[in-house]
Design a protein around this motif. Sequence first.
Motif, mmCIF file in Angstrom:
data_model
loop_
_atom_site.group_PDB
_atom_site.id
_atom_site.type_symbol
_atom_site.label_atom_id
_atom_site.label_comp_id
_atom_site.label_asym_id
_atom_site.label_seq_id
_atom_site.Cartn_x
_atom_site.Cartn_y
_atom_site.Cartn_z
ATOM 1 N N UNK A 110 0.899 -1.360 0.168
ATOM 2 C CA UNK A 110 0.112 0.070 -0.139
ATOM 3 C C UNK A 110 0.771 1.042 0.055
ATOM 4 N N UNK A 111 2.038 1.234 0.001
ATOM 5 C CA UNK A 111 2.844 2.399 0.102
ATOM 6 C C UNK A 111 2.782 3.136 -1.245
ATOM 7 N N UNK A 112 3.515 4.294 -1.374
ATOM 8 C CA UNK A 112 3.711 4.802 -2.744
ATOM 9 C C UNK A 112 3.951 6.341 -2.365
ATOM 10 N N UNK A 113 3.967 7.121 -3.648
ATOM 11 C CA UNK A 113 4.208 8.567 -3.573
ATOM 12 C C UNK A 113 2.650 9.345 -3.586
ATOM 13 N N UNK B 239 -3.823 10.793 1.139
ATOM 14 C CA UNK B 239 -4.027 9.844 1.915
ATOM 15 C C UNK B 239 -3.449 8.441 1.376
ATOM 16 N N UNK B 240 -3.028 7.340 2.148
ATOM 17 C CA UNK B 240 -2.774 6.293 1.628
ATOM 18 C C UNK B 240 -3.125 5.236 2.889
ATOM 19 N N UNK B 241 -3.540 3.952 2.448
ATOM 20 C CA UNK B 241 -3.782 2.893 3.300
ATOM 21 C C UNK B 241 -2.948 1.727 3.160
ATOM 22 N N UNK C 228 10.176 4.546 5.469
ATOM 23 C CA UNK C 228 9.725 3.034 5.110
ATOM 24 C C UNK C 228 8.885 2.652 6.294
ATOM 25 N N UNK C 229 7.991 2.140 5.952
ATOM 26 C CA UNK C 229 6.970 1.507 7.103
ATOM 27 C C UNK C 229 7.058 0.268 7.324
ATOM 28 N N UNK D 37 7.427 -1.140 3.590
ATOM 29 C CA UNK D 37 6.830 -0.537 2.340
ATOM 30 C C UNK D 37 7.308 0.969 2.372
ATOM 31 N N UNK D 38 7.503 1.512 1.098
ATOM 32 C CA UNK D 38 7.768 2.898 1.235
ATOM 33 C C UNK D 38 6.730 3.818 0.986
ATOM 34 N N UNK D 39 6.793 5.132 1.668
ATOM 35 C CA UNK D 39 5.805 5.877 1.758
ATOM 36 C C UNK D 39 6.629 6.997 1.440
ATOM 37 N N UNK D 40 6.340 7.893 0.376
ATOM 38 C CA UNK D 40 6.920 9.062 -0.032
ATOM 39 C C UNK D 40 5.916 10.403 -0.025
ATOM 40 N N UNK D 41 5.927 11.331 0.633
ATOM 41 C CA UNK D 41 5.123 12.544 0.522
ATOM 42 C C UNK D 41 5.814 13.665 0.030
ATOM 43 N N UNK D 42 5.288 14.021 -1.089
ATOM 44 C CA UNK D 42 5.931 15.304 -1.790
ATOM 45 C C UNK D 42 5.042 16.514 -1.568
ATOM 46 N N UNK D 43 6.091 17.507 -1.475
ATOM 47 C CA UNK D 43 5.378 19.005 -0.966
ATOM 48 C C UNK D 43 4.718 19.590 -2.092
#
Length: 122
Positions: A8-11, A17-19, A93-94, A116-122
């Motif tokens: 479920x990770x991603x950009x 939101x992400x789950x 990474x979560x 799993x990688x979570x990346x949040x862009x500004x």
Amino acid sequence: QVQLVESGGGLVQAGGSLRLSCAASGRTFTLHAMGWFRQAPGKEREFVSTISRSGGTIYYADSVKGRFTISRDNAKNTVYLEMSGLKPEDTAVYYCAAGPYSGTVATDYVYWGQGTQVTVSA
């Protein structure tokens, strides 16, 4: 032995939101409390949230309180982390983890997923 697989990770853009999901193998899922941790580059792994075996006890890190929601479905051997209002500082990474009780430190947990990688862009 418990095997954990996160997904479920991603950009995502800030405010999005992400789950995350964490599927556990084996028949002992209900015997374990489940936790989510995260690790950003150059930083130590930090506690995010934990849920007890029954789901009746939940804790959150102050940094995610009010934005993240942990839940579990014991029938599906899965724990979830709903993340909203994401900020760039949530990038990491979560990891999900399983342990005997709902601790808030990594050493409280025995089994770990691969992350799993979570990346949040500004």
